[in-house]
Motif scaffolding. Structure first.
Motif, PDB file in Angstrom:
ATOM      1  N   THR A  70      46.521  79.926  45.172  1.00  0.00           N
ATOM      2  CA  THR A  70      46.436  80.893  46.268  1.00  0.00           C
ATOM      3  C   THR A  70      47.814  81.432  46.624  1.00  0.00           C
ATOM      4  O   THR A  70      48.009  82.650  46.751  1.00  0.00           O
ATOM      5  N   VAL A  71      48.776  80.533  46.786  1.00  0.00           N
ATOM      6  CA  VAL A  71      50.127  80.939  47.183  1.00  0.00           C
ATOM      7  C   VAL A  71      50.785  81.768  46.088  1.00  0.00           C
ATOM      8  O   VAL A  71      51.406  82.806  46.360  1.00  0.00           O
ATOM      9  N   VAL A  72      50.658  81.336  44.832  1.00  0.00           N
ATOM     10  CA  VAL A  72      51.298  82.047  43.720  1.00  0.00           C
ATOM     11  C   VAL A  72      50.743  83.457  43.577  1.00  0.00           C
ATOM     12  O   VAL A  72      51.505  84.441  43.492  1.00  0.00           O
ATOM     13  N   ILE A  73      49.407  83.580  43.551  1.00  0.00           N
ATOM     14  CA  ILE A  73      48.798  84.903  43.381  1.00  0.00           C
ATOM     15  C   ILE A  73      49.104  85.806  44.572  1.00  0.00           C
ATOM     16  O   ILE A  73      49.475  86.974  44.405  1.00  0.00           O
ATOM     17  N   ALA A  74      48.983  85.263  45.800  1.00  0.00           N
ATOM     18  CA  ALA A  74      49.240  86.076  46.990  1.00  0.00           C
ATOM     19  C   ALA A  74      50.706  86.477  47.073  1.00  0.00           C
ATOM     20  O   ALA A  74      51.028  87.613  47.463  1.00  0.00           O
ATOM     21  N   LEU A  75      51.624  85.576  46.714  1.00  0.00           N
ATOM     22  CA  LEU A  75      53.055  85.896  46.772  1.00  0.00           C
ATOM     23  C   LEU A  75      53.417  86.971  45.758  1.00  0.00           C
ATOM     24  O   LEU A  75      54.180  87.895  46.064  1.00  0.00           O
ATOM     25  N   CYS A  76      52.871  86.856  44.554  1.00  0.00           N
ATOM     26  CA  CYS A  76      53.135  87.885  43.534  1.00  0.00           C
ATOM     27  C   CYS A  76      52.585  89.235  43.963  1.00  0.00           C
ATOM     28  O   CYS A  76      53.223  90.275  43.769  1.00  0.00           O
ATOM     29  N   LEU A 221      53.652  88.585  55.057  1.00  0.00           N
ATOM     30  CA  LEU A 221      53.650  87.121  55.106  1.00  0.00           C
ATOM     31  C   LEU A 221      52.351  86.580  55.699  1.00  0.00           C
ATOM     32  O   LEU A 221      51.916  85.477  55.369  1.00  0.00           O
ATOM     33  N   ALA A 222      51.750  87.357  56.572  1.00  0.00           N
ATOM     34  CA  ALA A 222      50.510  86.899  57.213  1.00  0.00           C
ATOM     35  C   ALA A 222      49.380  86.735  56.206  1.00  0.00           C
ATOM     36  O   ALA A 222      48.415  86.019  56.469  1.00  0.00           O
ATOM     37  N   ASN A 223      49.490  87.379  55.042  1.00  0.00           N
ATOM     38  CA  ASN A 223      48.429  87.306  54.035  1.00  0.00           C
ATOM     39  C   ASN A 223      48.773  86.358  52.898  1.00  0.00           C
ATOM     40  O   ASN A 223      48.231  86.482  51.797  1.00  0.00           O
ATOM     41  N   ILE A 224      49.686  85.421  53.152  1.00  0.00           N
ATOM     42  CA  ILE A 224      50.164  84.542  52.090  1.00  0.00           C
ATOM     43  C   ILE A 224      49.055  83.650  51.550  1.00  0.00           C
ATOM     44  O   ILE A 224      49.121  83.192  50.410  1.00  0.00           O
ATOM     45  N   LEU A 225      48.008  83.393  52.338  1.00  0.00           N
ATOM     46  CA  LEU A 225      46.888  82.579  51.853  1.00  0.00           C
ATOM     47  C   LEU A 225      45.654  83.418  51.552  1.00  0.00           C
ATOM     48  O   LEU A 225      44.567  82.886  51.389  1.00  0.00           O
ATOM     49  N   ASN A 226      45.825  84.739  51.496  1.00  0.00           N
ATOM     50  CA  ASN A 226      44.718  85.621  51.133  1.00  0.00           C
ATOM     51  C   ASN A 226      44.941  86.116  49.703  1.00  0.00           C
ATOM     52  O   ASN A 226      45.610  87.120  49.482  1.00  0.00           O
ATOM     53  N   GLY A 227      44.385  85.390  48.762  1.00  0.00           N
ATOM     54  CA  GLY A 227      44.573  85.771  47.366  1.00  0.00           C
ATOM     55  C   GLY A 227      43.688  86.919  46.932  1.00  0.00           C
ATOM     56  O   GLY A 227      43.876  87.475  45.858  1.00  0.00           O
ATOM     57  N   GLY A 228      42.700  87.280  47.746  1.00  0.00           N
ATOM     58  CA  GLY A 228      41.799  88.379  47.417  1.00  0.00           C
ATOM     59  C   GLY A 228      40.458  87.889  46.907  1.00  0.00           C
ATOM     60  O   GLY A 228      40.188  87.917  45.701  1.00  0.00           O
ATOM     61  N   PHE A 229      39.588  87.433  47.821  1.00  0.00           N
ATOM     62  CA  PHE A 229      38.306  86.858  47.425  1.00  0.00           C
ATOM     63  C   PHE A 229      37.446  87.848  46.653  1.00  0.00           C
ATOM     64  O   PHE A 229      36.921  87.537  45.580  1.00  0.00           O
ATOM     65  N   ASP A 230      37.265  89.057  47.200  1.00  0.00           N
ATOM     66  CA  ASP A 230      36.353  90.013  46.583  1.00  0.00           C
ATOM     67  C   ASP A 230      36.790  90.375  45.171  1.00  0.00           C
ATOM     68  O   ASP A 230      35.957  90.568  44.282  1.00  0.00           O
ATOM     69  N   GLN A 231      38.099  90.451  44.938  1.00  0.00           N
ATOM     70  CA  GLN A 231      38.594  90.775  43.604  1.00  0.00           C
ATOM     71  C   GLN A 231      38.367  89.621  42.633  1.00  0.00           C
ATOM     72  O   GLN A 231      37.766  89.792  41.566  1.00  0.00           O
ATOM     73  N   ILE A 232      38.811  88.435  43.004  1.00  0.00           N
ATOM     74  CA  ILE A 232      38.758  87.298  42.091  1.00  0.00           C
ATOM     75  C   ILE A 232      37.321  86.832  41.870  1.00  0.00           C
ATOM     76  O   ILE A 232      36.930  86.502  40.742  1.00  0.00           O
ATOM     77  N   TYR A 233      36.519  86.817  42.926  1.00  0.00           N
ATOM     78  CA  TYR A 233      35.133  86.337  42.778  1.00  0.00           C
ATOM     79  C   TYR A 233      34.351  87.199  41.793  1.00  0.00           C
ATOM     80  O   TYR A 233      33.479  86.696  41.079  1.00  0.00           O
ATOM     81  N   TYR A 241      39.404  78.479  36.327  1.00  0.00           N
ATOM     82  CA  TYR A 241      39.568  77.829  37.624  1.00  0.00           C
ATOM     83  C   TYR A 241      40.952  77.206  37.774  1.00  0.00           C
ATOM     84  O   TYR A 241      41.493  77.133  38.878  1.00  0.00           O
ATOM     85  N   SER A 242      41.544  76.732  36.676  1.00  0.00           N
ATOM     86  CA  SER A 242      42.822  76.028  36.766  1.00  0.00           C
ATOM     87  C   SER A 242      43.942  76.920  37.284  1.00  0.00           C
ATOM     88  O   SER A 242      44.892  76.442  37.902  1.00  0.00           O
ATOM     89  N   THR A 243      43.844  78.240  37.066  1.00  0.00           N
ATOM     90  CA  THR A 243      44.891  79.154  37.537  1.00  0.00           C
ATOM     91  C   THR A 243      44.353  80.266  38.430  1.00  0.00           C
ATOM     92  O   THR A 243      45.146  80.970  39.063  1.00  0.00           O
ATOM     93  N   GLY A 244      43.031  80.430  38.483  1.00  0.00           N
ATOM     94  CA  GLY A 244      42.469  81.553  39.237  1.00  0.00           C
ATOM     95  C   GLY A 244      41.669  81.183  40.459  1.00  0.00           C
ATOM     96  O   GLY A 244      41.337  82.060  41.263  1.00  0.00           O
ATOM     97  N   ASP A 245      41.376  79.901  40.638  1.00  0.00           N
ATOM     98  CA  ASP A 245      40.598  79.486  41.801  1.00  0.00           C
ATOM     99  C   ASP A 245      41.487  79.461  43.040  1.00  0.00           C
ATOM    100  O   ASP A 245      42.526  78.806  43.062  1.00  0.00           O
ATOM    101  N   ILE A 246      41.107  80.187  44.084  1.00  0.00           N
ATOM    102  CA  ILE A 246      41.900  80.260  45.316  1.00  0.00           C
ATOM    103  C   ILE A 246      41.087  79.669  46.471  1.00  0.00           C
ATOM    104  O   ILE A 246      39.917  79.331  46.305  1.00  0.00           O
ATOM    105  N   LEU A 247      41.705  79.570  47.637  1.00  0.00           N
ATOM    106  CA  LEU A 247      41.054  78.936  48.780  1.00  0.00           C
ATOM    107  C   LEU A 247      39.741  79.632  49.146  1.00  0.00           C
ATOM    108  O   LEU A 247      38.747  78.970  49.464  1.00  0.00           O
TER     109      LEU A 247
END
Length: 295
Positions: A70-76, A221-233, A241-247
């Protein structure tokens, strides 16, 4: 207030929606502290377990991996979401033909209005390892086909790039608006002093929009834990899942697919608390660095 009553009435539907779906639903966080049995209802005679659901959640073997993803994808996404729109806005600002400028601006802005359900269908076809347009081009260049949505090493980069493709047009509009606020006399003085286009960009344009860049970065910064549910799902699968599963997807599977409502609520509450901290910090930094205040 009576004089501005029409404006309050226009705002009323949005206030009602926020009250129902944002504040009203907060009552459900009590499930995170219960051994929740759906048949008894949220406010029924449930067994209180304190922080046991959080202990169970953070004892799960894959929770650390999910938080990291989650952090890696959202930060990038946050970093690229500033760099790419700024770069595009600077390039578009150099276009002197207004018709060409409007055409390019409209083309890159269009994906912003499409949902991820539609875009994911387009990307699934474009990135298909067998007949996808991208892999067809790569094969003609002598490059082996890439399984963009099935390779765990490639999937995060695919999510970041596709997100930028969808959103950078909207972000560039913000920076283009900031560019219009720069005094043209500064450029005229720079030309008289012999400055070329790069020197004008470096010493006038970039400093002129630096406050907006800082503001957008800090608020991101407020979206640091929002990796993008609608996109990834819409585009992930168990193999990534090992690299794409987010919170967000993790909570969805726990709550909706596995019916572990207490655990999923605990995970959602954890994310909300961390996001709240980042929101407070980001608005504090925005005030200190750029003078931006909500109230």
């Amino acid at each position: 207030m009576l004089r501005e009553l029409p404006l309050y009435l226009m705002l009323l539907p949005a206030v009602i929606l926020v009250a129902i779906f944002s504040y009203g639903s907060m009552a459900g966080v009590i499930i995170a502290f219960q051994k929740f049995i759906p048949a008894k209802g949220m406010f029924g005679n449930q067994q209180w377990v304190g922080f046991q659901n959080f202990v169970t959640l953070f004892s799960m073997p894959n929770i650390g991996l999910v938080i990291r993803n989650t952090v890696v994808i959202a930060l990038c996404k946050m970093i690229a979401g500033v760099v790419v729109p700024v770069g595009f806005a600077l390039l578009l600002n150099e276009v002197r033909n207004q018709l060409t400028k409007r055409i390019f601006q409209t083309l890159v802005y269009l994906p912003h209005f499409l949902s991820w359900v539609i875009l994911s269908g387009i990307l699934l076809n474009l990135l298909s390892p067998n007949e996808g347009f991208v892999n067809v081009i790569l094969s003609k260049l002598g490059i082996e086909p890439i399984f963009f949505l099935g390779n765990p090493n490639v999937f995060p980069a695919t999510m970041v790039i596709s997100d930028i493709w969808k959103t950078f047009g909207f972000g560039s509009v913000i920076y283009l608006a900031a560019l219009t606020g720069i005094d043209p006399a500064l450029y005229e003085a720079a030309v008289i002093d012999g400055a070329n286009r790069w020197q004008q960009t470096r010493h006038i344009t970039l400093p002129g929009i630096s406050s907006m860049v800082v503001l957008m970065t800090v608020l991101g910064l407020a979206n640091i834990l929002n990796g993008g549910f609608d996109q990834i799902y819409n585009m992930y699968s168990p193999v990534v899942y090992s690299t794409g599963d987010i919170l967000d997807t993790f909570v969805f599977r726990l709550g909706i697919e596995q019916a572990q409502y207490a655990l999923s609520t605990a995970a959602g509450l954890f994310k909300s608390c961390v996001s709240l901290i980042f929101i407070v910090v980001s608005y504090y930094l925005a005030d200190k660095l750029t003078g931006y205040r909500v109230f």
